[in-house]
Motif scaffolding. Sequence first.
Motif, short mmCIF file in Angstrom:
data_model
loop_
_atom_site.label_atom_id
_atom_site.label_comp_id
_atom_site.label_asym_id
_atom_site.label_seq_id
_atom_site.Cartn_x
_atom_site.Cartn_y
_atom_site.Cartn_z
N GLU A 151 37.49 33.34 35.26
CA GLU A 151 38.05 32.46 36.29
C GLU A 151 37.11 32.41 37.50
OE1 GLU A 151 39.87 34.83 34.77
OE2 GLU A 151 41.37 33.65 33.69
N GLU A 195 48.38 36.74 38.63
CA GLU A 195 48.08 37.81 39.58
C GLU A 195 46.83 37.48 40.41
OE1 GLU A 195 48.39 41.96 38.25
OE2 GLU A 195 46.26 42.13 38.72
N ASN A 225 47.44 31.46 41.50
CA ASN A 225 47.50 32.91 41.48
C ASN A 225 47.98 33.44 42.82
OD1 ASN A 225 46.46 34.05 38.87
ND2 ASN A 225 44.74 32.70 39.34
N1 URA Z 1 43.83 34.50 34.86
C1 URA Z 1 44.39 34.10 36.01
O1 URA Z 1 43.97 33.11 36.59
N2 URA Z 1 45.41 34.84 36.48
C2 URA Z 1 45.89 35.90 35.86
O2 URA Z 1 46.85 36.51 36.32
C3 URA Z 1 45.27 36.29 34.66
C4 URA Z 1 44.25 35.57 34.18
#
Ligand code: URA
Length: 195
Positions: A45, A39, A78
Amino acid sequence: MTDLPARDPTTCVACALCRGRSRVVLPDGPVGGLMAVGEAPGRQEDEQGVGFAGPAGRTLDRVLAEHGLGRRDYARTNVVRCRPPDNRRPRRAEIAACQPWLTATLEAFAPRVLLAVGQTATAQLLPYWTNRHLERLDALLERPSGDGELPVYQGIPVVPMPHTSGLAWNRRTPDGRPISELGHRAVARAVAMLD
Ligand code: URA
């Protein structure tokens, strides 16, 4: 080639998420294999600039490892590349602004199969799946394997799976089965596509 919102992906200002991010989280991993599409970056991250680096990523890594793929063996990206404030869901306009990056990522990584991690990623890759995500997934996994049985995005077979965040992964389906069980079956189906 796709029209990209900025030449340098790390300086993109195509949507308001750029104001709150620490770093743009770029796709990573090997080309030509399985690519997980999530997502949005979360806190870890955003801090590290690496996709699926936090708890949801560790769960995803563990499940893929159980099916024979180590972290180095699969690629990650993502639907949006910058962390939304307070980890809220990305908005429609933010997803639209990031779409050219997703298209370019899939062109560059040329994955053989996409694992759509969670409902937001699934709805982006398969818009007609927006409702009844888990029921549809269950039905898809009942069907025999094979390229023709899977929906495609940009010509790439897509296997949706439940999100691996603790909140989603530890729930149960309406008929009482652990959602993680569906996740394992989805990952098994996606990995089998690489044979
Ligand atoms: N980390 C990500 O990079 N994406 C996600 O959807 C959830 C955790």
